[in-house]
Design a protein around this motif. Structure first.
Motif, PDB file in Angstrom:
ATOM      1  N   ALA A  61       0.824  -1.214   0.000  1.00  0.00           N
ATOM      2  CA  ALA A  61       0.000   0.000   0.000  1.00  0.00           C
ATOM      3  C   ALA A  61       0.857   1.262   0.000  1.00  0.00           C
ATOM      4  CB  ALA A  61      -0.936  -0.016   1.204  1.00  0.00           C
ATOM      5  N   MET A  62       1.864   1.301   0.854  1.00  0.00           N
ATOM      6  CA  MET A  62       2.708   2.494   0.932  1.00  0.00           C
ATOM      7  C   MET A  62       3.486   2.707  -0.366  1.00  0.00           C
ATOM      8  SD  MET A  62       1.942   3.946   3.655  1.00  0.00           S
ATOM      9  CE  MET A  62       3.168   5.241   3.431  1.00  0.00           C
ATOM     10  N   ILE A  65       1.035   4.184  -2.891  1.00  0.00           N
ATOM     11  CA  ILE A  65       0.699   5.584  -2.587  1.00  0.00           C
ATOM     12  C   ILE A  65       1.854   6.509  -2.943  1.00  0.00           C
ATOM     13  CG2 ILE A  65       0.209   7.195  -0.704  1.00  0.00           C
ATOM     14  CD1 ILE A  65      -1.367   4.914   0.630  1.00  0.00           C
ATOM     15  N   THR A  66       3.077   6.124  -2.575  1.00  0.00           N
ATOM     16  CA  THR A  66       4.234   6.990  -2.847  1.00  0.00           C
ATOM     17  C   THR A  66       4.599   7.016  -4.321  1.00  0.00           C
ATOM     18  OG1 THR A  66       5.693   5.132  -2.273  1.00  0.00           O
ATOM     19  CG2 THR A  66       5.185   6.731  -0.535  1.00  0.00           C
ATOM     20  N   PRO A  69       0.968   9.136  -6.188  1.00  0.00           N
ATOM     21  CA  PRO A  69       0.222   9.987  -5.256  1.00  0.00           C
ATOM     22  C   PRO A  69      -1.016  10.631  -5.872  1.00  0.00           C
ATOM     23  CG  PRO A  69       2.270  11.041  -5.950  1.00  0.00           C
ATOM     24  CD  PRO A  69       2.324   9.631  -6.437  1.00  0.00           C
ATOM     25  N   TYR A  72      -3.709   8.070  -6.143  1.00  0.00           N
ATOM     26  CA  TYR A  72      -4.250   7.813  -4.809  1.00  0.00           C
ATOM     27  C   TYR A  72      -5.225   8.918  -4.406  1.00  0.00           C
ATOM     28  CZ  TYR A  72      -4.381   7.627   0.305  1.00  0.00           C
ATOM     29  OH  TYR A  72      -4.790   7.605   1.617  1.00  0.00           O
ATOM     30  N   ALA A 199      -9.766   7.122   2.526  1.00  0.00           N
ATOM     31  CA  ALA A 199      -8.313   7.181   2.401  1.00  0.00           C
ATOM     32  C   ALA A 199      -7.637   5.877   2.772  1.00  0.00           C
ATOM     33  CB  ALA A 199      -7.762   8.308   3.281  1.00  0.00           C
TER      34      ALA A 199
END
Length: 250
Positions: A61-62, A65-66, A69, A72, A199
């Motif tokens: 997930a991280m 997202i990164t 962005p 997301y 989110a």
């Protein structure tokens, strides 16, 4: 999983096992990636909700997202927007949507695999069978209520806009409270309750419900000074002396 593109993320081999080669528009709702039998996470050895699987999913997930962005942010806004629709479509699927309706017949056991495992533990806890019992006529009253009463999304949005609009109007008229606005805490909590599921997971009707009373409380608190003034609050304050500061009269 609503937007993750492993070609752009370039995940390490151990994280890559969670990738879905299908384009986002052809994927199921995000929740299926932890509930469906054929989901990559569910197919991993051991139980689904283990610390190892949780850490792996968090890394995925991280990274998504990164690496993406803007995708997301678009996903969050799309899910949040479902809270303010006028209609109430079935989402994320008919099974989940049905859980929030008062049924005519007793519902069956949970259909999703990890939930079935949880049901077995519930039987051990209850020391017997678990289930839902429908008691009439009370269940019928609730079914009649749910068929007629609902809060449309635009109305909830209007309620959320009342406090900031009232604060701006009060500031333009030169009226400011000495202390911080009382509506800010319940209003902030309501907004957080709406944004967090969008989110962190996805929209679900059950996440909207707890935000409604807080939003209504914030709206009432934001217009209370004007209501008191219209009902003669200033004249009553004068009975106790004209030296009372205006903010105390409010």
């Amino acid at each position: 999983m609503a937007f993750a593109d492993c070609a752009r993320m370039d995940p390490p081999p151990d994280v890559k096992v969670l990738c879905d080669p299908r384009p986002p528009e052809r994927r199921p709702p995000s929740q299926e990636y932890i509930w469906a039998k054929d989901a990559p996470l569910v197919l991993l050895p051991g139980i689904t909700f283990s610390k190892e699987n949780d850490d792996l999913a968090a890394r995925f997930a991280m990274l998504a997202i990164t690496a993406q962005p803007l995708d997301y942010a678009a996903s969050v806004l799309e899910e949040l927007g479902r809270s303010f629709r006028w209609d109430r479509p079935i989402y994320p699927d008919a099974e989940i949507y049905g859980y929030y309706q008062f049924p005519v017949t007793e519902p069956g056991p949970p259909g999703r695999y990890p939930a079935q495992v949880g049901a077995e533990y519930a039987k051990l806890y209850e020391q017997g069978a678990i289930g839902t019992e429908i008691v009439e006529p009370f269940a019928g009253w609730l079914r009649a209520y749910q068929s007629m009463v609902r809060l449309p999304g635009p109305v909830l949005l209007a309620i959320l806009l009342v406090p900031p609009v009232a604060a701006i109007a009060r500031r333009r008229k030169g009226r400011r409270l000495a202390a911080g606005p009382a509506w800010l805490v319940p209003w902030s909590v309501a907004v957080v309750l709406l944004i967090t599921p969008a989110a962190a997971a996805e929209f679900d009707y059950r996440y909207v419900l707890p935000a409604v009373p807080l939003a209504c409380l914030a709206a009432a608190q934001s217009i209370r000074p004007e209501l008191l003034r219209q009902s003669g609050g200033d004249s009553r304050a004068k009975e106790f002396g004209d030296d009372i500061p205006p903010n105390v009269r409010l």
